[in-house]
Design an enzyme around this catalytic site. Structure first.
Site, PDB file in Angstrom:
ATOM      1  N   SER A  64      -3.266   8.804  -5.417  1.00 14.20           N
ATOM      2  CA  SER A  64      -3.666  10.001  -4.673  1.00 14.20           C
ATOM      3  C   SER A  64      -2.740  10.257  -3.489  1.00 14.20           C
ATOM      4  O   SER A  64      -2.121   9.343  -2.940  1.00 14.20           O
ATOM      5  CB  SER A  64      -5.096   9.855  -4.154  1.00 14.20           C
ATOM      6  OG  SER A  64      -6.003   9.744  -5.211  1.00 14.20           O
TER       7      SER A  64
HETATM    8  N1  SAH Z   1      -7.723   5.959  -5.991  1.00 13.99           N
HETATM    9  C1  SAH Z   1      -6.701   5.984  -7.002  1.00 13.99           C
HETATM   10  C2  SAH Z   1      -6.789   7.249  -7.817  1.00 13.99           C
HETATM   11  C3  SAH Z   1      -6.286   7.056  -9.177  1.00 13.99           C
HETATM   12  S1  SAH Z   1      -6.471   8.449 -10.215  1.00 13.99           S
HETATM   13  C4  SAH Z   1      -5.308   5.875  -6.383  1.00 13.99           C
HETATM   14  O1  SAH Z   1      -5.067   6.457  -5.338  1.00 13.99           O
HETATM   15  O2  SAH Z   1      -4.458   5.258  -6.999  1.00 13.99           O
HETATM   16  C5  SAH Z   1      -8.140   8.314 -10.775  1.00 13.99           C
HETATM   17  C6  SAH Z   1      -8.504   7.051 -11.497  1.00 13.99           C
HETATM   18  O3  SAH Z   1      -9.826   7.211 -12.015  1.00 13.99           O
HETATM   19  C7  SAH Z   1      -7.616   6.712 -12.693  1.00 13.99           C
HETATM   20  O4  SAH Z   1      -7.105   5.428 -12.562  1.00 13.99           O
HETATM   21  C8  SAH Z   1      -8.569   6.844 -13.891  1.00 13.99           C
HETATM   22  O5  SAH Z   1      -8.275   5.949 -14.949  1.00 13.99           O
HETATM   23  C9  SAH Z   1      -9.909   6.537 -13.247  1.00 13.99           C
HETATM   24  N2  SAH Z   1     -11.083   7.044 -13.979  1.00 13.99           N
HETATM   25  C10 SAH Z   1     -11.209   8.208 -14.650  1.00 13.99           C
HETATM   26  N3  SAH Z   1     -12.446   8.319 -15.180  1.00 13.99           N
HETATM   27  C11 SAH Z   1     -13.121   7.175 -14.817  1.00 13.99           C
HETATM   28  C12 SAH Z   1     -14.439   6.686 -15.053  1.00 13.99           C
HETATM   29  N4  SAH Z   1     -15.336   7.377 -15.787  1.00 13.99           N
HETATM   30  N5  SAH Z   1     -14.775   5.488 -14.534  1.00 13.99           N
HETATM   31  C13 SAH Z   1     -13.898   4.772 -13.801  1.00 13.99           C
HETATM   32  N6  SAH Z   1     -12.638   5.173 -13.541  1.00 13.99           N
HETATM   33  C14 SAH Z   1     -12.250   6.367 -14.038  1.00 13.99           C
END
Ligand code: SAH
Length: 214
Positions: A64
């Site tokens: 993010s």
């Molecule tokens: N906070 C993270 C954001 C990553 S993007 C950062 O800054 O790196 C969002 C993440 O949510 C991804 O890794 C994706 O695989 C995860 N995600 C999507 N749907 C999900 C779900 N139902 N349960 C858990 N994780 C999920």
């Protein structure tokens, strides 16, 4: 071990930028200034770690944008002793920002096995110890660890998962971007057994919160 001296100047500049963009919570700014984002980036992109932008990580996901991380963290209004649940561990950057708060217990769920494994190893290497990371579907929250004082969703949710509202403690905050293509940052505060305050905070863009395959 975190080498917290590296890129300190760039982090300071990032913090100044976040302040200019309206982040005014001193604890959030301190956390953003302390977490070395370069460790959470893919190796080829580390030079951009302190730009205020989202970048690709493994499994078609993104780390993010720092402003988004700061904005969501500010809305969580964390206090010492809070139990916080993150949905979407991803790179672990937001997880590390939450862990920069003293006395906050961090739980995080990721649904992609590749990221779950990679980020688990990275956090260990950096000697950051969240209470627990699991591989699973964040739509369901984490029943056995509930209630939580704060829940942060770091992927765009087409709808608000009911389980997450149910797993908030009274006074607890759920910060969740809601929508399909663009998302409206939304905060729910549980004011009673069946009552919630809901407020919105502008439009953001996230990768989608996906449902379990089964
Ligand atoms: N906070 C993270 C954001 C990553 S993007 C950062 O800054 O790196 C969002 C993440 O949510 C991804 O890794 C994706 O695989 C995860 N995600 C999507 N749907 C999900 C779900 N139902 N349960 C858990 N994780 C999920």
């Amino acid at each position: 071990m975190i080498d917290s001296t590296k890129h300190q100047g760039q982090r300071r500049q990032l913090v100044q930028l976040l302040e200019q963009k309206g982040i005014d919570d001193a604890q959030v700014l301190a956390a953003m200034g302390s977490v070395p984002r370069h460790f959470f980036m893919d190796s080829g992109l580390q030079a951009y770690a302190y730009a205020d932008k989202a970048y690709p990580i493994s499994a078609d996901q993104t780390i993010s944008q720092p402003y988004t991380v700061a904005f969501q963290t500010q809305l969580l209004a964390l206090k010492k002793g809070d139990k916080v649940l993150e949905i979407g561990t991803g790179s672990g950057y937001q997880t590390a920002v939450l862990m920069a708060y003293q006395g906050v217990k961090v739980f995080s769920i990721e649904r992609q096995q590749e990221l779950f494994k990679k980020t688990g190893l990275l956090l260990k290497k950096l000697q950051l110890r969240p209470k627990k990371l699991i591989l699973g579907d964040g739509y369901k929250g984490w029943t056995t660890e509930a209630p939580f004082n704060a829940i942060i969703v770091t992927a765009g949710a087409p709808e608000v998962p009911k389980a997450l509202l149910e797993q908030l403690a009274i006074g607890g905050r759920l910060v969740i971007p809601v929508g399909e293509k663009d998302q409206v940052m939304t905060r729910y505060i549980r004011t009673g057994e069946k009552t919630f305050d809901r407020k919105t905070y502008g439009v953001f863009r996230f990768v989608p919160l996906l449902k379990d395959r089964n």
